[in-house]
Design an enzyme around this catalytic site. Structure first.
Site, PDB file in Angstrom:
ATOM      1  N   PHE A   1       0.868  -1.176   0.000  1.00 28.47           N
ATOM      2  CA  PHE A   1       0.000   0.000   0.000  1.00 28.47           C
ATOM      3  C   PHE A   1       0.909   1.232   0.000  1.00 28.47           C
ATOM      4  O   PHE A   1       1.857   1.315   0.788  1.00 28.47           O
ATOM      5  CB  PHE A   1      -0.927  -0.003   1.214  1.00 28.47           C
ATOM      6  CG  PHE A   1      -1.957   1.085   1.122  1.00 28.47           C
ATOM      7  CD1 PHE A   1      -3.052   0.939   0.283  1.00 28.47           C
ATOM      8  CD2 PHE A   1      -1.808   2.270   1.829  1.00 28.47           C
ATOM      9  CE1 PHE A   1      -3.995   1.956   0.162  1.00 28.47           C
ATOM     10  CE2 PHE A   1      -2.747   3.286   1.714  1.00 28.47           C
ATOM     11  CZ  PHE A   1      -3.839   3.129   0.882  1.00 28.47           C
TER      12      PHE A   1
ATOM     13  N   ASP B   1       2.596  -4.737   8.527  1.00 27.32           N
ATOM     14  CA  ASP B   1       1.393  -3.906   8.444  1.00 27.32           C
ATOM     15  C   ASP B   1       0.204  -4.861   8.342  1.00 27.32           C
ATOM     16  O   ASP B   1       0.095  -5.629   7.375  1.00 27.32           O
ATOM     17  CB  ASP B   1       1.489  -2.998   7.216  1.00 27.32           C
ATOM     18  CG  ASP B   1       0.258  -2.101   7.060  1.00 27.32           C
ATOM     19  OD1 ASP B   1      -0.797  -2.408   7.655  1.00 27.32           O
ATOM     20  OD2 ASP B   1       0.351  -1.112   6.320  1.00 27.32           O
TER      21      ASP B   1
ATOM     22  N   TYR C   1     -10.501   0.333  11.042  1.00 24.04           N
ATOM     23  CA  TYR C   1     -11.762   0.682  10.358  1.00 24.04           C
ATOM     24  C   TYR C   1     -12.115  -0.268   9.223  1.00 24.04           C
ATOM     25  O   TYR C   1     -13.088  -0.039   8.527  1.00 24.04           O
ATOM     26  CB  TYR C   1     -11.760   2.139   9.891  1.00 24.04           C
ATOM     27  CG  TYR C   1     -10.642   2.557   8.953  1.00 24.04           C
ATOM     28  CD1 TYR C   1     -10.679   2.224   7.602  1.00 24.04           C
ATOM     29  CD2 TYR C   1      -9.588   3.335   9.406  1.00 24.04           C
ATOM     30  CE1 TYR C   1      -9.681   2.641   6.745  1.00 24.04           C
ATOM     31  CE2 TYR C   1      -8.578   3.755   8.556  1.00 24.04           C
ATOM     32  CZ  TYR C   1      -8.634   3.401   7.226  1.00 24.04           C
ATOM     33  OH  TYR C   1      -7.641   3.817   6.381  1.00 24.04           O
ATOM     34  N   LYS C   2     -11.308  -1.313   9.030  1.00 28.72           N
ATOM     35  CA  LYS C   2     -11.623  -2.296   7.997  1.00 28.72           C
ATOM     36  C   LYS C   2     -12.307  -3.493   8.650  1.00 28.72           C
ATOM     37  O   LYS C   2     -13.452  -3.397   9.073  1.00 28.72           O
ATOM     38  CB  LYS C   2     -10.349  -2.681   7.248  1.00 28.72           C
ATOM     39  CG  LYS C   2      -9.707  -1.501   6.506  1.00 28.72           C
ATOM     40  CD  LYS C   2      -8.399  -1.911   5.854  1.00 28.72           C
ATOM     41  CE  LYS C   2      -7.687  -0.715   5.225  1.00 28.72           C
ATOM     42  NZ  LYS C   2      -8.378  -0.173   4.055  1.00 28.72           N
TER      43      LYS C   2
ATOM     44  N   ARG D   1     -12.253  -5.477  -6.612  1.00 26.81           N
ATOM     45  CA  ARG D   1     -11.866  -6.031  -5.330  1.00 26.81           C
ATOM     46  C   ARG D   1     -13.110  -6.319  -4.507  1.00 26.81           C
ATOM     47  O   ARG D   1     -13.984  -5.446  -4.357  1.00 26.81           O
ATOM     48  CB  ARG D   1     -11.003  -4.976  -4.634  1.00 26.81           C
ATOM     49  CG  ARG D   1     -10.135  -5.434  -3.535  1.00 26.81           C
ATOM     50  CD  ARG D   1      -9.201  -4.309  -3.098  1.00 26.81           C
ATOM     51  NE  ARG D   1      -9.922  -3.259  -2.389  1.00 26.81           N
ATOM     52  CZ  ARG D   1      -9.430  -2.578  -1.353  1.00 26.81           C
ATOM     53  NH1 ARG D   1      -8.203  -2.834  -0.923  1.00 26.81           N
ATOM     54  NH2 ARG D   1     -10.123  -1.640  -0.769  1.00 26.81           N
TER      55      ARG D   1
END
Lengths: 419, 419
Positions: free
Chosen positions: B134, B206, B231-232, B380
């Protein structure tokens, strides 16, 4: 109204409230009925609108619209849309402010960018600030300068009068908090900024205790950078994200190491190398806490119903009254005013020392008169003109007088952490 | 259930839901009725409890209790109390995790601390990561290494197979995202960490796409540092603060330049020089956004009703089913699976390329089947076992099939920013 030949009593304070042009703004806040809140300089009171806004963010924007809200609810734009709304309160232009991260993190960005801008001049190795500055300002400068190990030094001064003697051509940056968190001392922003510039130094202002409390004119003062807090006088909510100001003419050169994807020129292109966005959003780093961030608007909206001149006028009237009443009605007690009497040097608070300051403050809080305590021995009272009444000042001082006159405080009270 | 000789139809998927041990957990979430939400890997759905918690924070804790809530409501403790609650989900101990700041900022702390720990060995000058990581992970490493200017280099690899060839005694740090955000590729945490250590390198993980999605055993893998997102898959709310993990044995040496007052040994003593607190709270910096932070608990509470093994089992069943159905029912279309088929290499998502991936995803979203798009050409789909049903998988694939079979997408669609 002149207070020179007037008997000041509760009735007189009620009259002041009746003539107060800002009095109706108190209705915008939800304040407990049994509390006199003189700690808005630590955590601002809750705007009534914040409840509905929080419900909307949680149910509609998060719960129902889900991921779409990044665009449809303006989540991604929030740091800059809030920054634009905040800008006029600090004498800044739209496109110069973002609301993001914490004050500490924003200090780091500004410190790093300033040192980077000065790095062409190898003599400029000092950061000057006050020993009495809020500690995190000093800590962030320590963290940065220790880490890069290029001979930077932090010079701590003990009085603003030292400034003309210590600012020189080795000064990279002068970093001051506009209003001191303990004493309420208000620096002369224009004159000090000019002094820094005269010696080729850059000027960083921390507005934690001035944004929303005193008029600030960053551009007029030709300041270089500023950071500040939205959860004190701006009433943005507990720990709500802070702000950072970079004037237009410094933005192209504003480079800092916290180069996260929100500061990228094209954050959704997912490129493998960083390229900063041209504008103020290069001061952003990572994803922001939307629920906390969204509530900041509820506080800012209230400022749209008045202006900083009206707020300043009432702020000085409140602190004048408080100081006068404490000194008259508690005259027999060992209270020491640490806040300047001169209006030009006073923020929106009044602080008094007392040998049992901590215990006296605990006694005040126990009866619903909420100020706070700061080492050493300082009782701190903040006055937020948007919701503080003159009669609150009267009642607070009467509470203090009763506690002192009758020794209604615990001389052996143990101190607990407070923020 | 074996799917080898079974006709897979909607009824079959309904049966899978009837036998799903996690099925009742969907009731913990507020999901719109007309939506199939396959984007929990970008923003997790809303726990029902989050509304009441938000109301409580705003009205009672902020509005009524005001400044006292820093202590009485546990606001000041939140980063560590939430960290302790999160710890078991990632194989960590209490006292090793804090929830704070953004993932980008936490990456910076871990990167800086790692380089500092390696600074005794002047040969160790490289940070190895993936070009497909990312972007913010790479950007933060760029920001840090450029700023300190001590000859650090970032080495970008294009395949995990390169690792044994590039990790060597010049490697200061290996930094990988456990599950790739685009492809869903899952790295072997233990083996790669062992490889790093074999060469004296430190290992930073990560966990943005693995915390709450796949079992993680940080301590068992002997990892050195980890950061991640709440938050995922953890359903903490939009942009809710991230986390950082530092194992007990590294904490005393964990020094980073973001040394704000919340990381101080005695934050309320207001000392003019920084001294880090001994424990995990030295990873803190400034004041945290309490409303957003408090809601993280609502997501974590739901994990207390199951375990990561049950979640992993359902996750693989969901992604297996999705891949199988897409490949069977959309067989005539140019879809390319980019997510590994091997369970050991697959996170909780499935990504397919399509020449008109962006337009097809927009058409899916328009009919309430919400996945997202990532450059280049990748659709995705994230699967959150806590609330995603097997019948959702069926319906999503049927929607995709209809859009592709009947070309119900706009080949000229312009791409807009999405997060």
């Amino acid at each position: 109204m002149s207070t020179e030949n007037t008997v000041i009593d509760r009735h007189y304070c009620e009259q002041l409230d009746q003539h107060d042009a800002l009095a109706t703004l108190r209705d915008e806040f939800d304040l407990p009925h049994d509390v006199i809140y003189l700690d808005g300089n630590s955590l601002g009171a809750r705007p009534k609108a914040a409840l509905q806004r929080a419900q909307q963010v949680v149910t509609q924007e998060w719960g129902t619209d889900l991921i779409k809200s990044w665009n449809t609810a303006g989540w991604f734009a929030l740091p800059s849309s809030l920054g634009d709304q905040l800008a006029p309160l600090i004498g800044a232009e739209a496109g110069e402010v973002v609301v993001t991260d914490s004050t500490s993190i924003n200090l780091f960005k500004a410190l790093a960018a300033a040192l980077h801008m000065q790095s062409g001049d190898s003599k400029r190795k000092t950061i000057i600030t006050e020993r009495s500055n809020f500690p995190t300002d000093i800590y962030m400068a320590e963290g940065l300068t220790r880490w890069v190990d290029r001979g930077y030094r932090i010079v701590l001064i003990d009085s603003p009068e030292e400034l003309p003697h210590v600012v020189n051509d080795e000064t990279a940056l002068l970093m001051l908090t506009h209003v001191n968190y303990r004493t309420g001392y208000l620096h002369e922003m224009s004159a000090i900024t000019a002094l820094a510039h005269q010696h080729g130094a850059l000027m960083l202002w921390d507005l934690a205790h001035s944004a929303g409390a005193v008029p600030v004119q960053l551009n007029a003062a030709k300041a270089d950078f500023a950071v500040g807090c939205t959860y004190k006088y701006l009433n943005g909510g507990p720990g709500s994200p802070a702000f950072i100001w970079v004037p237009q003419h410094h933005q192209a050169a504003f480079n800092h190491p916290l180069s996260g994807w929100w500061g990228h020129a094209n954050p959704f292109a997912m490129q493998a190398s960083f390229a900063p966005t041209p504008g103020i959003r290069r001061a952003l780093c990572g994803t922001q806490p939307i629920t906390s961030l969204a509530l900041v608007a509820c506080g800012l909206d209230i400022f749209g119903k008045t202006d900083m001149q009206a707020i300043r006028k009432k702020s000085l009237a409140l602190t004048d009254l408080f100081i006068q009443l404490v000194e008259n009605r508690c005259a027999s007690h060992p209270l020491g005013l640490v806040t300047p009497r001169a209006h030009a040097q006073r923020g929106s608070q009044a602080s008094f020392t007392h040998p049992y300051g901590y215990a006296v403050m605990q006694a005040l809080i126990a009866r619903g008169i909420i100020g706070d305590y700061r080492e050493p021995a300082i009782m701190r009272f903040g006055f937020t003109p948007l919701y503080t009444r003159f009669v609150d000042v009267w009642d607070a001082v009467e509470g203090l007088r009763d506690i002192l006159d009758n020794e209604r405080y615990d001389k052996h009270a143990e101190r607990h952490a407070v923020t």
